[in-house]
Design a protein around this motif. Sequence first.
Motif, short mmCIF file in Angstrom:
data_model
loop_
_atom_site.label_atom_id
_atom_site.label_comp_id
_atom_site.label_asym_id
_atom_site.label_seq_id
_atom_site.Cartn_x
_atom_site.Cartn_y
_atom_site.Cartn_z
N ALA A 1 0.90 0.23 8.38
CA ALA A 1 0.23 -0.96 8.90
C ALA A 1 1.24 -2.12 8.91
N GLN B 1 2.15 14.43 7.07
CA GLN B 1 1.01 13.70 6.53
C GLN B 1 1.45 12.32 6.09
N LEU C 1 -4.62 9.76 1.66
CA LEU C 1 -5.56 9.00 0.81
C LEU C 1 -6.63 9.88 0.16
N PHE D 1 0.31 8.10 5.09
CA PHE D 1 -0.50 7.40 4.09
C PHE D 1 -2.00 7.67 4.28
N ASP D 2 -2.51 7.42 5.48
CA ASP D 2 -3.95 7.58 5.73
C ASP D 2 -4.39 9.03 5.55
N ASP D 3 -3.55 9.98 5.95
CA ASP D 3 -3.88 11.40 5.79
C ASP D 3 -3.96 11.79 4.32
N ASP E 1 0.86 -1.19 0.00
CA ASP E 1 0.00 0.00 0.00
C ASP E 1 0.90 1.23 0.00
N SER F 1 2.07 2.87 3.71
CA SER F 1 1.26 2.63 4.90
C SER F 1 2.13 2.01 5.98
N SER G 1 6.06 9.89 5.86
CA SER G 1 5.17 11.06 5.80
C SER G 1 5.84 12.14 4.97
#
Length: 168
Positions: free
Chosen positions: A51, A109, A115, A111-113, A23, A49, A104
């Motif tokens: 994760a 920022q 998207l 990955f989730d930020d 990801d 990501s 970041s």
Amino acid sequence: MAEVRSPVRFGDLLRSLVEGDVDFIVVGGVAAVLEGAPVSTFDLDIVYSLAERNLTRLAKVLGELQAVYVDPAGRSITPDVDRLRGGGHHLLRTRMGRLDALGSIGADQGFDDLLPECLMRSVRGLEIRVLKLETVIATKEIAGRSKDRATLDLLRQTLEERERSDQD
């Protein structure tokens, strides 16, 4: 001594990441190019990501790419899950060229930020997430590095021209 840069095989790097089920989001110069900006770049920048499953997949792909950190002392340090877990900037040489794997960008920022700031693009038959040009500009403004400032006018002009053509 200056680092010798071999040509980056952007398509092959992207294919390795996609086939490895990593990801990631393409950011930086390659994102700008995919968004229509006439700029040159010498590496592939991605935000990945954090994760745990993704860290394992990314470390595996980096191993297959024979990735090592760009190290001024000339040491051969390989990325692993523990190093990647910390986020930060991982500036790597691979057998397919330079890859910067970033935890970041911009105002911290991740990955989730990022998207919501992405578009899906088809590149050589691969569906990849690419940072929108507006966000590329914003992250380069925040970074404030001289190399980023040097391209900002061109990126802004590209965005303005695209917006004008969208209105026509």
